[in-house]
Write an enzyme that holds these catalytic residues in place. Structure first.
Site, short mmCIF file in Angstrom:
data_model
loop_
_atom_site.label_atom_id
_atom_site.label_comp_id
_atom_site.label_asym_id
_atom_site.label_seq_id
_atom_site.Cartn_x
_atom_site.Cartn_y
_atom_site.Cartn_z
CG ASP A 10 -1.86 -1.20 1.22
OD1 ASP A 10 -2.25 -1.65 0.12
OD2 ASP A 10 -2.17 -1.70 2.31
CE LYS A 13 2.34 -2.58 -4.32
NZ LYS A 13 2.04 -2.14 -2.93
N GLY A 37 -4.56 -4.37 -3.71
CA GLY A 37 -5.54 -3.31 -3.96
C GLY A 37 -4.77 -2.08 -4.38
CG HIS A 38 -2.11 -2.14 -6.93
ND1 HIS A 38 -1.24 -2.74 -7.80
CD2 HIS A 38 -1.82 -2.63 -5.70
CE1 HIS A 38 -0.46 -3.57 -7.13
NE2 HIS A 38 -0.80 -3.53 -5.86
CD GLN A 224 0.63 -8.99 -2.49
OE1 GLN A 224 1.28 -9.64 -3.31
NE2 GLN A 224 -0.62 -8.68 -2.72
P1 GDP Z 1 -0.75 0.26 -3.53
O1 GDP Z 1 -1.35 -1.00 -3.04
O2 GDP Z 1 0.72 0.33 -3.31
O3 GDP Z 1 -1.10 0.57 -4.96
O4 GDP Z 1 -1.38 1.44 -2.65
P2 GDP Z 1 -2.94 1.61 -2.28
O5 GDP Z 1 -3.66 2.10 -3.47
O6 GDP Z 1 -3.45 0.40 -1.59
O7 GDP Z 1 -2.85 2.71 -1.15
C1 GDP Z 1 -2.34 3.98 -1.40
C2 GDP Z 1 -3.47 5.01 -1.11
O8 GDP Z 1 -2.91 6.30 -1.04
C3 GDP Z 1 -4.49 5.06 -2.23
O9 GDP Z 1 -5.74 5.39 -1.68
C4 GDP Z 1 -3.98 6.19 -3.12
O10 GDP Z 1 -5.03 6.85 -3.83
C5 GDP Z 1 -3.40 7.12 -2.10
N1 GDP Z 1 -2.22 7.89 -2.53
C6 GDP Z 1 -1.22 7.52 -3.36
N2 GDP Z 1 -0.27 8.47 -3.42
C7 GDP Z 1 -0.68 9.45 -2.58
C8 GDP Z 1 -0.11 10.70 -2.17
O11 GDP Z 1 0.98 11.09 -2.56
N3 GDP Z 1 -0.83 11.43 -1.26
C9 GDP Z 1 -2.03 11.03 -0.77
N4 GDP Z 1 -2.64 11.82 0.10
N5 GDP Z 1 -2.60 9.86 -1.13
C10 GDP Z 1 -1.92 9.09 -2.02
P1 IMO Z 2 -0.93 -4.22 -2.20
O1 IMO Z 2 -0.50 -4.78 -3.51
C1 IMO Z 2 -0.92 -4.65 2.13
C2 IMO Z 2 -1.03 -8.71 3.73
C3 IMO Z 2 -2.26 -9.12 4.50
C4 IMO Z 2 -1.64 -10.07 5.50
C5 IMO Z 2 -0.56 -10.77 4.68
C6 IMO Z 2 -0.97 -12.12 4.12
O2 IMO Z 2 -2.22 -3.48 -2.25
O3 IMO Z 2 0.17 -3.45 -1.55
P2 IMO Z 2 -2.53 -12.82 2.09
O4 IMO Z 2 -3.99 -12.60 1.84
O5 IMO Z 2 -1.66 -12.26 1.02
O6 IMO Z 2 -2.21 -14.25 2.40
O7 IMO Z 2 -2.22 -12.00 3.44
O8 IMO Z 2 -0.26 -9.89 3.61
N1 IMO Z 2 -1.29 -8.19 2.36
C7 IMO Z 2 -1.20 -6.90 2.03
N2 IMO Z 2 -0.96 -5.81 2.77
N3 IMO Z 2 -1.05 -4.51 0.80
C8 IMO Z 2 -1.27 -5.60 0.01
O9 IMO Z 2 -1.27 -5.53 -1.32
C9 IMO Z 2 -1.40 -6.86 0.64
N4 IMO Z 2 -1.61 -8.11 0.18
C10 IMO Z 2 -1.53 -8.92 1.25
O10 IMO Z 2 -2.88 -8.02 5.12
O11 IMO Z 2 -1.01 -9.34 6.51
MG MG Z 3 -2.88 -1.62 -1.78
#
Ligand code: GDP
Ligand code: IMO
Ligand code: MG
Length: 434
Positions: A10, A13, A37-38, A224
């Site tokens: 998270d 990416k 979850g991207h 991840q």
């Molecule tokens: P990922 O799994 O690495 O793709 O990241 P996620 O999408 O799960 O979580 C990142 C969250 O932060 C998302 O809700 C993005 O919309 C948000 N986000 C990404 N870059 C920024 C930033 O620079 N500032 C803020 N405030 N939010 C951001």
């Molecule tokens: P993105 O790509 C954050 C975590 C789960 C748990 C562990 C194992 O959005 O960054 P799993 O279901 O993979 O067997 O769970 O990994 N986890 C993540 N945490 N971002 C993710 O993906 C994750 N995918 C799995 O919360 O701790």
């Molecule tokens: Mg994510």
């Protein structure tokens, strides 16, 4: 180019991949599944992707799902349909490796039942996403998985499904005290989705080879994060795949010489969903505290599960390990804007562990849990960095903070993200210009 998470996922990416694919002709997922979850935000519209690569919003860009990804075909179709309902064409340009292991309903049942058992037995949950990821990878490694290619052969599929289900039903009932699953509904559903999935099957490694030979820029999108990697993460509080950059090649069927630049996505603080050690973690419940600020201003809730993410200060000693494992060429620091308004900002520069100082994250999860962080403190900044697109527009203390991070981590900052939208981005050294 490879984009990987350098912390516990998270990091942002999806946003970075969406931004960078402006310069690419193809984007590949190489590990994980729909546990990812991207989130992308384009002109104010939020799009959450789980299995489909984050370049999909670039019209015409080829999207690949490599052999290292575990595919739940029912989820895949639902995600495609959701995008199609938004007017995004997917099927014509999505190429799915035939070798991807399938996630089937018993994997989900096993994942959930095991978490329940861990909880009731006192071992404590891993805090998985409950999507069946771990059990699906187990079947792959045990050489008994049903793969995407089996969808083409109903008889073969039925035979293997029957054998696999028999095994897993024993575990579900006798060991995990859960309900067994019936063959027919799983088989029928799989055969239904098969008709829609089959046209997207491809020899992904070969296609990538041809695309690259034709001069295409290919981007490999990690899911991840490094500390969730099955080998290098905080085991057993990890996911079940290799999330590190090196797996981009094996997980998509290309040679490692194709990986020219490794971009590490790094949040300006730290978060983690699920259980496991987290040295710089802060309490988040009390309004007015830093933990509460990071959690609320950063909107730190899981994209997939909606769970609150645990929050804490930036950990440079953790990043040091991530730089080494991934061989990072550059960093993209995200969510800088979330630190706006904090009077003081801390960075962990090492730990005290059993009376000794250590300057890199230990390997053993119990050691990590026993670490007391050693902090360096920085003054915060006045004013907002939100949405900044120029380095010069940042407050002086924000620049100092970033420059010190770069020094501590030992990798150059290529980009800074200052908001969720595609345009909220500062470029210092464009990764594609490297
Ligand atoms: P990922 O799994 O690495 O793709 O990241 P996620 O999408 O799960 O979580 C990142 C969250 O932060 C998302 O809700 C993005 O919309 C948000 N986000 C990404 N870059 C920024 C930033 O620079 N500032 C803020 N405030 N939010 C951001
Ligand atoms: P993105 O790509 C954050 C975590 C789960 C748990 C562990 C194992 O959005 O960054 P799993 O279901 O993979 O067997 O769970 O990994 N986890 C993540 N945490 N971002 C993710 O993906 C994750 N995918 C799995 O919360 O701790
Ligand atoms: Mg994510």
């Amino acid at each position: 180019m490879v984009v990987v998470g350098t912390q516990w996922g998270d990091e942002g990416k999806g946003k970075a991949v969406d931004w960078l694919t402006d310069h690419a002709q193809g984007v590949v997922r190489f590990q994980g599944g729909h546990n990812a979850g991207h989130t992308l935000v384009i002109e104010g519209v939020k799009i959450a992707l789980q299995l489909i690569p984050s370049g999909v919003m670039r019209e015409g860009l080829a999207c690949y799902i490599g052999n290292g990804v575990v595919v739940d075909p029912v989820h895949l179709l639902a995600e495609i349909e959701r995008l199609e309902a938004m007017g995004v064409s997917v099927r014509q340009r999505l190429f799915i490796s035939e070798s991807c292991p399938l996630i089937l309903p018993f994997h989900v049942a096993l994942d959930k039942a095991r978490e329940t058992l861990r909880e009731t037995s006192g071992a404590g949950k891993i805090g998985t996403t409950g999507k069946g990821i771990g059990p699906a990878y187990e079947d792959k490694v045990a050489r008994r998985a049903l793969r995407v290619q089996d969808l083409k052969h109903p008889e073969r599929f039925a035979k293997r499904l029957r054998e696999l289900l028999e095994l897993h039903n024993v575990v579900l009932t006798d060991y995990l005290h859960a309900e067994p699953l019936a063959f027919e509904p799983i088989f029928e559903q799989a055969m239904q989705v098969a008709e829609q999935v089959k046209p997207m099957l491809a020899d992904v490694g070969y296609l990538l080879h041809l695309a690259q030979r034709g001069g295409a820029n290919i981007l490999f999108e990690g899911a991840q994060g490094t500390l969730l990697d099955i080998d290098h993460g905080t085991y057993p509080y990890v996911t079940s795949s290799n999330c590190v950059a090196g797996n981009a090649a094996a997980g998509s069927g290309v040679g490692p010489q194709m990986l020219h630049y490794i971009l590490g996505i790094t949040k300006a603080y730290t978060t983690r969903v699920g259980a496991g050690p987290f040295p710089t973690e802060l309490a988040m419940d009390v309004p007015g505290t830093v933990g509460h600020h990071l959690s609320t201003v950063g909107q730190e809730r899981g994209t997939v599960t909606g769970r609150p993410r645990r929050c804490g200060w930036f950990d440079a000693a953790l990043l040091k390990r991530s730089v080494i494992i991934n061989g990072l060429s550059g960093l993209c620091i995200t969510k800088l804007d979330v630190l706006d308004g904090l009077p003081e900002i801390k960075v962990c520069v090492g730990y005290e562990l059993h009376g000794k100082r250590v300057d890199i994250l230990p390997l053993d999860a119990d050691d990590i849990a026993a670490c007391t962080p050693i902090y360096e403190s920085f003054p915060g900044w006045e004013g907002s960095t939100f949405g900044a697109t120029q380095w010069d527009a940042l407050p002086l203390n924000a620049k100092r903070y970033l420059e010190r991070l770069q020094e501590l981590i030992g990798a150059p900052i290529a980009m800074v993200s200052t908001g969720p939208d595609r345009v909220h981005t500062i470029v210092l050294r464009h990764p594609y210009a490297a």
